[in-house]
Design a protein around this motif. Structure first.
Motif, PDB file in Angstrom:
ATOM      1  N   GLN A 156      53.131  37.225  52.255  1.00 13.52           N
ATOM      2  CA  GLN A 156      53.356  38.193  52.898  1.00 13.52           C
ATOM      3  C   GLN A 156      53.117  38.873  51.893  1.00 13.52           C
ATOM      4  O   GLN A 156      54.476  38.715  51.202  1.00 13.52           O
ATOM      5  CB  GLN A 156      53.796  38.831  54.336  1.00 13.52           C
ATOM      6  N   VAL A 157      52.657  40.001  51.129  1.00 14.78           N
ATOM      7  CA  VAL A 157      52.672  40.735  50.137  1.00 14.78           C
ATOM      8  C   VAL A 157      52.311  42.419  50.996  1.00 14.78           C
ATOM      9  O   VAL A 157      51.374  42.305  51.187  1.00 14.78           O
ATOM     10  CB  VAL A 157      50.819  40.489  49.210  1.00 14.78           C
ATOM     11  N   PRO A 158      52.532  42.866  50.044  1.00 11.99           N
ATOM     12  CA  PRO A 158      52.268  44.751  50.081  1.00 11.99           C
ATOM     13  C   PRO A 158      50.819  44.923  49.596  1.00 11.99           C
ATOM     14  O   PRO A 158      50.528  44.423  48.667  1.00 11.99           O
ATOM     15  CB  PRO A 158      53.312  45.604  49.573  1.00 11.99           C
ATOM     16  N   ALA A 159      49.799  46.046  50.810  1.00 13.47           N
ATOM     17  CA  ALA A 159      49.435  45.858  50.223  1.00 13.47           C
ATOM     18  C   ALA A 159      48.656  46.580  48.358  1.00 13.47           C
ATOM     19  O   ALA A 159      48.138  46.715  48.439  1.00 13.47           O
ATOM     20  CB  ALA A 159      48.149  46.862  51.316  1.00 13.47           C
ATOM     21  N   ASP A 160      49.561  46.923  48.096  1.00 15.65           N
ATOM     22  CA  ASP A 160      50.006  47.674  47.128  1.00 15.65           C
ATOM     23  C   ASP A 160      50.416  47.148  45.697  1.00 15.65           C
ATOM     24  O   ASP A 160      50.248  47.257  44.585  1.00 15.65           O
ATOM     25  CB  ASP A 160      50.428  49.302  46.747  1.00 15.65           C
ATOM     26  N   ALA A 161      50.190  45.628  45.715  1.00 16.68           N
ATOM     27  CA  ALA A 161      51.072  44.673  45.379  1.00 16.68           C
ATOM     28  C   ALA A 161      49.938  44.772  43.992  1.00 16.68           C
ATOM     29  O   ALA A 161      48.747  44.018  44.442  1.00 16.68           O
ATOM     30  CB  ALA A 161      51.761  44.035  45.922  1.00 16.68           C
ATOM     31  N   LYS A 162      50.317  44.118  42.725  1.00 20.71           N
ATOM     32  CA  LYS A 162      49.390  43.713  41.859  1.00 20.71           C
ATOM     33  C   LYS A 162      49.271  42.427  41.890  1.00 20.71           C
ATOM     34  O   LYS A 162      49.127  41.529  41.730  1.00 20.71           O
ATOM     35  CB  LYS A 162      50.090  44.402  40.680  1.00 20.71           C
ATOM     36  N   ALA A 163      50.422  41.947  41.925  1.00 22.57           N
ATOM     37  CA  ALA A 163      51.001  40.452  42.321  1.00 22.57           C
ATOM     38  C   ALA A 163      51.604  40.008  43.480  1.00 22.57           C
ATOM     39  O   ALA A 163      52.922  40.393  44.043  1.00 22.57           O
ATOM     40  CB  ALA A 163      51.682  40.058  40.625  1.00 22.57           C
ATOM     41  N   CYS A 164      51.725  38.708  43.761  1.00 21.50           N
ATOM     42  CA  CYS A 164      52.721  38.024  45.071  1.00 21.50           C
ATOM     43  C   CYS A 164      54.325  38.321  43.856  1.00 21.50           C
ATOM     44  O   CYS A 164      54.178  37.457  43.022  1.00 21.50           O
ATOM     45  CB  CYS A 164      51.743  36.792  44.776  1.00 21.50           C
ATOM     46  N   THR A 223      48.783  42.631  53.478  1.00 19.08           N
ATOM     47  CA  THR A 223      47.989  41.356  53.007  1.00 19.08           C
ATOM     48  C   THR A 223      48.922  39.795  52.671  1.00 19.08           C
ATOM     49  O   THR A 223      49.403  39.808  52.422  1.00 19.08           O
ATOM     50  CB  THR A 223      47.082  41.405  51.795  1.00 19.08           C
ATOM     51  N   GLU A 224      48.012  38.918  52.783  1.00 23.27           N
ATOM     52  CA  GLU A 224      48.270  37.799  52.499  1.00 23.27           C
ATOM     53  C   GLU A 224      48.048  36.802  51.329  1.00 23.27           C
ATOM     54  O   GLU A 224      46.475  36.796  50.869  1.00 23.27           O
ATOM     55  CB  GLU A 224      48.096  36.440  53.876  1.00 23.27           C
ATOM     56  N   ALA A 240      47.891  36.696  40.772  1.00 28.31           N
ATOM     57  CA  ALA A 240      47.618  37.702  40.836  1.00 28.31           C
ATOM     58  C   ALA A 240      46.694  38.468  41.783  1.00 28.31           C
ATOM     59  O   ALA A 240      46.213  37.840  42.510  1.00 28.31           O
ATOM     60  CB  ALA A 240      46.448  37.945  39.726  1.00 28.31           C
ATOM     61  N   MET A 241      46.539  39.045  42.648  1.00 25.18           N
ATOM     62  CA  MET A 241      46.600  39.811  43.506  1.00 25.18           C
ATOM     63  C   MET A 241      45.390  40.368  43.607  1.00 25.18           C
ATOM     64  O   MET A 241      44.610  41.034  42.409  1.00 25.18           O
ATOM     65  CB  MET A 241      47.199  40.811  44.543  1.00 25.18           C
ATOM     66  N   VAL A 242      43.635  39.473  43.972  1.00 29.06           N
ATOM     67  CA  VAL A 242      42.352  40.145  43.844  1.00 29.06           C
ATOM     68  C   VAL A 242      42.100  41.325  44.820  1.00 29.06           C
ATOM     69  O   VAL A 242      42.221  41.196  46.221  1.00 29.06           O
ATOM     70  CB  VAL A 242      41.489  39.005  43.858  1.00 29.06           C
ATOM     71  N   SER A 243      41.885  42.500  44.122  1.00 27.90           N
ATOM     72  CA  SER A 243      41.374  44.053  45.220  1.00 27.90           C
ATOM     73  C   SER A 243      40.396  43.925  45.045  1.00 27.90           C
ATOM     74  O   SER A 243      39.088  43.750  44.024  1.00 27.90           O
ATOM     75  CB  SER A 243      41.662  44.960  44.270  1.00 27.90           C
ATOM     76  N   LYS A 244      39.431  44.062  46.201  1.00 32.65           N
ATOM     77  CA  LYS A 244      38.811  44.633  47.491  1.00 32.65           C
ATOM     78  C   LYS A 244      38.131  45.765  45.863  1.00 32.65           C
ATOM     79  O   LYS A 244      37.965  47.334  45.697  1.00 32.65           O
ATOM     80  CB  LYS A 244      38.128  45.056  48.401  1.00 32.65           C
ATOM     81  N   PRO A 245      36.701  46.257  45.741  1.00 36.49           N
ATOM     82  CA  PRO A 245      36.044  46.299  44.650  1.00 36.49           C
ATOM     83  C   PRO A 245      35.665  47.410  45.309  1.00 36.49           C
ATOM     84  O   PRO A 245      35.071  47.161  47.105  1.00 36.49           O
ATOM     85  CB  PRO A 245      34.916  45.337  43.817  1.00 36.49           C
ATOM     86  N   LYS A 246      35.694  49.225  45.192  1.00 32.18           N
ATOM     87  CA  LYS A 246      35.542  49.881  46.218  1.00 32.18           C
ATOM     88  C   LYS A 246      33.683  50.443  45.619  1.00 32.18           C
ATOM     89  O   LYS A 246      33.062  50.240  45.286  1.00 32.18           O
ATOM     90  CB  LYS A 246      36.055  51.102  45.451  1.00 32.18           C
ATOM     91  N   LEU A 247      33.058  49.602  47.029  1.00 31.27           N
ATOM     92  CA  LEU A 247      31.677  49.898  47.246  1.00 31.27           C
ATOM     93  C   LEU A 247      30.717  51.307  47.145  1.00 31.27           C
ATOM     94  O   LEU A 247      29.681  51.874  46.965  1.00 31.27           O
ATOM     95  CB  LEU A 247      30.641  48.973  47.774  1.00 31.27           C
TER      96      LEU A 247
END
Length: 71
Positions: free
Chosen positions: A11-19, A3-4, A25-32
């Motif tokens: 570019q940041v890996p999808a599983d990273a918590k921070a850039c 992701t960006e 800090a990377m904001v994760s999408k909530p699981k709906l």
């Protein structure tokens, strides 16, 4: 899949918590899906209780048998 970073654009890996570049800090999408499933179950339970109370009000009440002396 990466992701960006919203802060620096790296570019940041999808599983990273921070850039890794800027440390933001990377904001994760909530699981709906779990929330939606829970709400659906709650709605179905409430609906079943409402329909049971409606059915009990509309059912005919049994009458006492009439004895031969009363006829």
């Amino acid at each position: 899949m990466s992701t960006e970073c919203k802060a620096c654009g790296a570019q940041v890996p999808a599983d990273a918590k921070a850039c890794p570049s800027c440390g933001a800090a990377m904001v994760s999408k909530p699981k709906l899906l779990p929330l939606a499933a829970f709400m659906l179950i709650v709605i179905l339970i409430i609906q079943s209780y409402i329909s049971k109370s409606d059915e009990s009000e509309t059912q005919a009440q049994p009458t006492a048998p009439v004895s031969a002396a009363e006829q």
